[in-house]
Design a protein around this motif. Structure first.
Motif, PDB file in Angstrom:
ATOM      1  N   ASP A  40       0.849  -1.192   0.000  1.00 54.51           N
ATOM      2  CA  ASP A  40       0.000   0.000   0.000  1.00 54.51           C
ATOM      3  C   ASP A  40       0.887   1.244   0.000  1.00 54.51           C
ATOM      4  OD1 ASP A  40      -2.123   1.677   0.073  1.00 54.51           O
ATOM      5  OD2 ASP A  40      -2.693   1.251   2.136  1.00 54.51           O
ATOM      6  N   ARG A  45      -1.505   3.195  -5.030  1.00 53.57           N
ATOM      7  CA  ARG A  45      -2.817   3.841  -4.883  1.00 53.57           C
ATOM      8  C   ARG A  45      -3.170   4.650  -6.131  1.00 53.57           C
ATOM      9  NH1 ARG A  45      -6.649   2.027  -1.498  1.00 53.57           N
ATOM     10  NH2 ARG A  45      -5.594   1.120   0.272  1.00 53.57           N
ATOM     11  N   GLY A  46      -2.181   5.296  -6.735  1.00 52.57           N
ATOM     12  CA  GLY A  46      -2.418   6.039  -7.967  1.00 52.57           C
ATOM     13  C   GLY A  46      -2.812   5.127  -9.110  1.00 52.57           C
ATOM     14  N   ILE A  48      -4.256   2.170  -8.760  1.00 53.31           N
ATOM     15  CA  ILE A  48      -5.599   1.687  -8.437  1.00 53.31           C
ATOM     16  C   ILE A  48      -6.635   2.747  -8.792  1.00 53.31           C
ATOM     17  CG2 ILE A  48      -7.138   1.083  -6.526  1.00 53.31           C
ATOM     18  CD1 ILE A  48      -4.706  -0.296  -5.211  1.00 53.31           C
ATOM     19  N   ASN A  49      -6.334   3.991  -8.489  1.00 50.47           N
ATOM     20  CA  ASN A  49      -7.272   5.077  -8.767  1.00 50.47           C
ATOM     21  C   ASN A  49      -7.534   5.227 -10.261  1.00 50.47           C
ATOM     22  OD1 ASN A  49      -8.933   7.236  -7.926  1.00 50.47           O
ATOM     23  ND2 ASN A  49      -7.335   8.678  -8.520  1.00 50.47           N
ATOM     24  N   LYS A  50      -6.520   5.006 -11.084  1.00 49.60           N
ATOM     25  CA  LYS A  50      -6.671   5.162 -12.530  1.00 49.60           C
ATOM     26  C   LYS A  50      -7.599   4.108 -13.129  1.00 49.60           C
ATOM     27  CE  LYS A  50      -4.072   5.650 -16.808  1.00 49.60           C
ATOM     28  NZ  LYS A  50      -4.602   6.938 -17.228  1.00 49.60           N
ATOM     29  N   ARG A  52      -9.844   2.102 -11.222  1.00 48.03           N
ATOM     30  CA  ARG A  52     -10.729   1.645 -10.144  1.00 48.03           C
ATOM     31  C   ARG A  52     -12.054   1.094 -10.658  1.00 48.03           C
ATOM     32  NH1 ARG A  52     -10.585   7.175  -9.905  1.00 48.03           N
ATOM     33  NH2 ARG A  52     -12.558   8.228 -10.258  1.00 48.03           N
ATOM     34  N   HIS A  53     -12.478   1.509 -11.851  1.00 47.37           N
ATOM     35  CA  HIS A  53     -13.740   1.022 -12.403  1.00 47.37           C
ATOM     36  C   HIS A  53     -13.641  -0.430 -12.886  1.00 47.37           C
ATOM     37  CE1 HIS A  53     -11.325   2.741 -15.614  1.00 47.37           C
ATOM     38  NE2 HIS A  53     -11.984   1.992 -16.471  1.00 47.37           N
ATOM     39  N   GLU A  59      -8.811  -4.061   1.521  1.00 50.58           N
ATOM     40  CA  GLU A  59      -7.739  -3.525   2.379  1.00 50.58           C
ATOM     41  C   GLU A  59      -7.059  -4.625   3.147  1.00 50.58           C
ATOM     42  OE1 GLU A  59      -6.887  -0.275   2.278  1.00 50.58           O
ATOM     43  OE2 GLU A  59      -8.435  -0.026   0.776  1.00 50.58           O
TER      44      GLU A  59
END
Length: 59
Positions: A40, A45-46, A48-50, A52-53, A59
């Motif tokens: 993590d 995280r970046g 995953i954010n890109k 995420r759909h 977690e």
């Protein structure tokens, strides 16, 4: 020590931009329903954010 995040690819990358596929390959997700455990970090995280759909994140 950073925690781990379990990420599962639940939707296909077919028909998506090539940058989306590159992010998934970088995360080690090449097929649907494949799961990987990643550290993590802000970089992860970046990623995953890109996409995420397309993912399920635990977690």
């Amino acid at each position: 020590m950073s925690a781990d995040v379990k990420v599962t690819l639940v939707r296909s990358h077919i028909g998506k931009a090539s940058s989306v596929k590159a992010v998934l390959v970088g995360m080690g997700l090449t097929k649907r329903q494949k799961s990987v455990t990643l550290k993590d970090t802000p970089e992860v995280r970046g990623m995953i954010n890109k996409v995420r759909h397309l993912l399920k994140v635990e977690e």
